[in-house]
Motif scaffolding. Sequence first.
Motif, mmCIF file in Angstrom:
data_model
loop_
_atom_site.group_PDB
_atom_site.id
_atom_site.type_symbol
_atom_site.label_atom_id
_atom_site.label_comp_id
_atom_site.label_asym_id
_atom_site.label_seq_id
_atom_site.Cartn_x
_atom_site.Cartn_y
_atom_site.Cartn_z
ATOM 1 N N LEU A 89 0.827 -1.205 0.000
ATOM 2 C CA LEU A 89 0.000 0.000 0.000
ATOM 3 C C LEU A 89 0.866 1.262 0.000
ATOM 4 C CD1 LEU A 89 -2.943 -0.717 2.490
ATOM 5 C CD2 LEU A 89 -2.934 -0.881 0.003
ATOM 6 N N VAL A 90 1.946 1.223 0.781
ATOM 7 C CA VAL A 90 2.848 2.378 0.846
ATOM 8 C C VAL A 90 3.469 2.654 -0.516
ATOM 9 C CG1 VAL A 90 5.026 3.230 1.809
ATOM 10 C CG2 VAL A 90 3.340 2.141 3.303
ATOM 11 N N ILE A 91 3.975 1.614 -1.173
ATOM 12 C CA ILE A 91 4.602 1.788 -2.483
ATOM 13 C C ILE A 91 3.579 2.291 -3.500
ATOM 14 C CG2 ILE A 91 5.698 0.560 -4.403
ATOM 15 C CD1 ILE A 91 7.098 -1.184 -2.329
ATOM 16 N N GLU A 92 2.371 1.755 -3.427
ATOM 17 C CA GLU A 92 1.293 2.214 -4.304
ATOM 18 C C GLU A 92 1.053 3.714 -4.115
ATOM 19 O OE1 GLU A 92 -1.772 1.508 -7.093
ATOM 20 O OE2 GLU A 92 -0.734 -0.146 -6.113
ATOM 21 N N ARG A 93 0.989 4.136 -2.862
ATOM 22 C CA ARG A 93 0.739 5.556 -2.562
ATOM 23 C C ARG A 93 1.903 6.425 -3.039
ATOM 24 N NH1 ARG A 93 -1.768 8.269 1.731
ATOM 25 N NH2 ARG A 93 -3.348 6.621 1.676
ATOM 26 N N VAL A 94 3.120 5.979 -2.803
ATOM 27 C CA VAL A 94 4.286 6.759 -3.220
ATOM 28 C C VAL A 94 4.298 6.933 -4.736
ATOM 29 C CG1 VAL A 94 6.809 6.771 -3.372
ATOM 30 C CG2 VAL A 94 5.693 6.167 -1.214
ATOM 31 N N LEU A 95 4.065 5.856 -5.476
ATOM 32 C CA LEU A 95 4.074 5.937 -6.934
ATOM 33 C C LEU A 95 2.942 6.807 -7.461
ATOM 34 C CD1 LEU A 95 5.066 2.349 -8.134
ATOM 35 C CD2 LEU A 95 6.478 4.383 -7.994
ATOM 36 N N SER A 96 1.852 6.885 -6.710
ATOM 37 C CA SER A 96 0.739 7.731 -7.149
ATOM 38 C C SER A 96 1.105 9.210 -7.120
ATOM 39 C CB SER A 96 -0.493 7.485 -6.279
ATOM 40 O OG SER A 96 -0.350 8.063 -4.991
ATOM 41 N N GLU A 97 2.169 9.555 -6.384
ATOM 42 C CA GLU A 97 2.614 10.950 -6.311
ATOM 43 C C GLU A 97 3.539 11.332 -7.467
ATOM 44 O OE1 GLU A 97 4.253 12.055 -2.552
ATOM 45 O OE2 GLU A 97 2.741 10.968 -1.390
ATOM 46 N N ARG A 123 12.799 10.234 -2.667
ATOM 47 C CA ARG A 123 13.700 10.771 -1.648
ATOM 48 C C ARG A 123 12.934 11.214 -0.403
ATOM 49 N NH1 ARG A 123 18.153 10.328 -0.018
ATOM 50 N NH2 ARG A 123 18.975 12.427 0.024
ATOM 51 N N ARG A 124 11.641 11.431 -0.537
ATOM 52 C CA ARG A 124 10.830 11.819 0.622
ATOM 53 C C ARG A 124 10.445 10.615 1.477
ATOM 54 N NH1 ARG A 124 8.260 15.314 -3.336
ATOM 55 N NH2 ARG A 124 6.361 14.048 -3.407
ATOM 56 N N TYR A 125 10.655 9.422 0.933
ATOM 57 C CA TYR A 125 10.249 8.195 1.630
ATOM 58 C C TYR A 125 11.409 7.202 1.652
ATOM 59 C CZ TYR A 125 5.754 10.298 0.497
ATOM 60 O OH TYR A 125 4.713 11.186 0.370
ATOM 61 N N PRO A 126 12.359 7.372 2.567
ATOM 62 C CA PRO A 126 13.551 6.512 2.595
ATOM 63 C C PRO A 126 13.194 5.029 2.645
ATOM 64 C CG PRO A 126 13.783 8.350 4.133
ATOM 65 C CD PRO A 126 12.376 8.382 3.651
ATOM 66 N N GLY A 127 13.899 4.260 1.854
ATOM 67 C CA GLY A 127 13.699 2.822 1.853
ATOM 68 C C GLY A 127 12.785 2.320 0.754
ATOM 69 N N VAL A 128 11.919 3.177 0.232
ATOM 70 C CA VAL A 128 11.001 2.755 -0.822
ATOM 71 C C VAL A 128 11.772 2.429 -2.098
ATOM 72 C CG1 VAL A 128 9.142 3.520 -2.365
ATOM 73 C CG2 VAL A 128 8.961 3.914 0.095
ATOM 74 N N ALA A 129 12.768 3.238 -2.419
ATOM 75 C CA ALA A 129 13.554 3.001 -3.635
ATOM 76 C C ALA A 129 14.280 1.656 -3.573
ATOM 77 C CB ALA A 129 14.557 4.128 -3.848
ATOM 78 N N LYS A 130 14.841 1.310 -2.422
ATOM 79 C CA LYS A 130 15.551 0.031 -2.285
ATOM 80 C C LYS A 130 14.581 -1.129 -2.469
ATOM 81 C CE LYS A 130 18.899 -0.613 0.627
ATOM 82 N NZ LYS A 130 19.695 -0.761 1.876
ATOM 83 N N ARG A 131 13.411 -1.040 -1.859
ATOM 84 C CA ARG A 131 12.405 -2.098 -1.999
ATOM 85 C C ARG A 131 11.978 -2.236 -3.462
ATOM 86 N NH1 ARG A 131 9.372 -5.706 1.532
ATOM 87 N NH2 ARG A 131 7.581 -6.353 0.312
ATOM 88 N N PHE A 132 11.783 -1.104 -4.114
ATOM 89 C CA PHE A 132 11.396 -1.090 -5.525
ATOM 90 C C PHE A 132 12.473 -1.762 -6.370
ATOM 91 C CE2 PHE A 132 10.660 0.367 -9.721
ATOM 92 C CZ PHE A 132 9.395 0.938 -9.814
ATOM 93 N N ALA A 133 13.724 -1.404 -6.130
ATOM 94 C CA ALA A 133 14.828 -1.935 -6.931
ATOM 95 C C ALA A 133 15.015 -3.437 -6.715
ATOM 96 C CB ALA A 133 16.119 -1.199 -6.598
ATOM 97 N N LEU A 134 14.785 -3.910 -5.497
ATOM 98 C CA LEU A 134 15.036 -5.313 -5.173
ATOM 99 C C LEU A 134 13.926 -6.243 -5.643
ATOM 100 C CD1 LEU A 134 16.513 -5.032 -1.567
ATOM 101 C CD2 LEU A 134 17.743 -5.600 -3.661
ATOM 102 N N VAL A 135 12.665 -5.847 -5.424
ATOM 103 C CA VAL A 135 11.552 -6.769 -5.713
ATOM 104 C C VAL A 135 10.508 -6.185 -6.646
ATOM 105 C CG1 VAL A 135 11.857 -7.953 -3.519
ATOM 106 C CG2 VAL A 135 10.247 -6.069 -3.657
ATOM 107 N N GLY A 136 10.679 -4.933 -7.071
ATOM 108 C CA GLY A 136 9.679 -4.324 -7.935
ATOM 109 C C GLY A 136 8.515 -3.781 -7.134
#
Length: 252
Positions: A89-97, A123-136
């Motif tokens: 849900l968090v990743i969904e919300r971040v990408l919606s921005e 950059r406003r949500y630390p850790g989201v980029a790493k999760r995205f890069a590792l598992v999509g």
Amino acid sequence: MLVQVNFLGEASGCYSGGMQSQSSQSNKARRRKEGLPAITPEAICDAAISLTKEKGLEGWSMRDLAAELDAYVRVIYYHVGDRDAVTSLVIERVLSEVAIPSAASGWRAWFDDLLRGLRDVMRRYPGVAKRFALVGPGGHAARAIAETGISLLREAGFGELSVPAFSLLLEQTCQFVAQEDDRDALPSLRKSAASEYAACAGVPGGMGDLSKSVAHATTSESSLRRYYDDSFDFFLRTVLDGLEVRLSNMRG
């Protein structure tokens, strides 16, 4: 209790016995009495987003999230699911921005605008980029971006390389942002490394030039931010240049 969650955050499930239902009703009554807002998937995502901004995606637990909501952990499981479901849900919300640029400008300008915007948001949500890069991000979360980006690459003539090119651009951008997040989380180590580079600034040759560059970049927080910005600009332009050369070779 068995709960299933889709990428829109809609929960469905099967529950054994009436105890869970009674507990849920009791909790709802307590929240109404105390003037607290109802617990919904959206409210859970709001709280998770707030914690992610403050502590990073991996810096909070389900107990932390429950405390932020003033609710029990089981209520989160009831409405959304486990930690991975909340993360989705968090990743969904971040990408919606992330603003999706107009496709009229062509594939290169589109990716240039998109990836710069993606970096700014992540950059406003630390850790989201790493999760995205590792598992999509999951199928639904990146659908609009993928549909437009891959279509533009195909129209440009990348053919069977359209999907690999798209993945390269998205994953490497997220890797770059993940490194920025990790560096920010290690201020004392960065300071120590900067001192070592500063000590080598007078050495002749490539090491001296590198040391001067790093020492200058780490003189202040603003100079470090400019260094990151310049590094990302160089990275993005270089990757896009490389894809453009690859496309030219394919055409001719």
